[in-house]
Design a protein around this motif. Structure first.
Motif, short mmCIF file in Angstrom:
data_model
loop_
_atom_site.label_atom_id
_atom_site.label_comp_id
_atom_site.label_asym_id
_atom_site.label_seq_id
_atom_site.Cartn_x
_atom_site.Cartn_y
_atom_site.Cartn_z
N THR A 248 -54.05 58.99 -37.74
CA THR A 248 -54.92 57.86 -37.40
C THR A 248 -54.23 56.52 -37.64
O THR A 248 -54.44 55.58 -36.87
N ASP A 249 -53.38 56.43 -38.66
CA ASP A 249 -52.62 55.21 -38.90
C ASP A 249 -51.67 54.91 -37.74
O ASP A 249 -51.53 53.76 -37.32
N SER B 4 -53.65 53.74 -34.70
CA SER B 4 -54.08 52.36 -34.94
C SER B 4 -52.92 51.38 -34.76
O SER B 4 -53.09 50.32 -34.16
N ALA C 102 -52.59 48.39 -32.02
CA ALA C 102 -52.35 47.01 -32.41
C ALA C 102 -51.17 46.42 -31.63
O ALA C 102 -51.15 45.22 -31.36
N VAL D 273 -60.37 49.61 -28.49
CA VAL D 273 -59.69 50.87 -28.23
C VAL D 273 -60.68 51.82 -27.57
O VAL D 273 -61.81 51.96 -28.02
#
Length: 91
Positions: free
Chosen positions: A29-30, A33, A37, A77
């Motif tokens: 998930t990081d 993300s 970004a 997103v």
């Protein structure tokens, strides 16, 4: 299914510990993300695509007062499931 349940299922399937499976989910998930970004799409064949969508500025209403407000443009997103992952209706 929530993250702890997903971590438990991954741990059972792979032989990892639940803590290690949870770390893998967090790393995933990081990375999604971080790519979002940067404005990059993330495509997982057989699962789906995560991409950035722009929303135009628009007029809205405050539900408490009924006053007209201007909602600024924004980016969000979005995800789109792979064809094989979509649930077919029973019609």
């Amino acid at each position: 299914m929530r993250k702890p349940e997903l971590a438990a299922a991954i741990a059972d399937q792979t032989g990892l510990t639940r803590d290690k499976a949870s770390e893998v989910i967090t790393a995933f998930t990081d990375q999604v993300s971080a790519a979002a970004a940067r404005g990059e799409d993330v495509t997982l064949i057989g699962f789906g695509t995560f991409n950035i969508r722009s929303r135009e500025a628009r007029d809205g209403r405050n539900p408490q007062t009924g006053a007209s407000i201007r909602i600024p443009a924004s980016k969000t997103v979005a995800s789109r499931p792979a064809r094989d992952l979509r649930i077919k209706s029973a019609d």
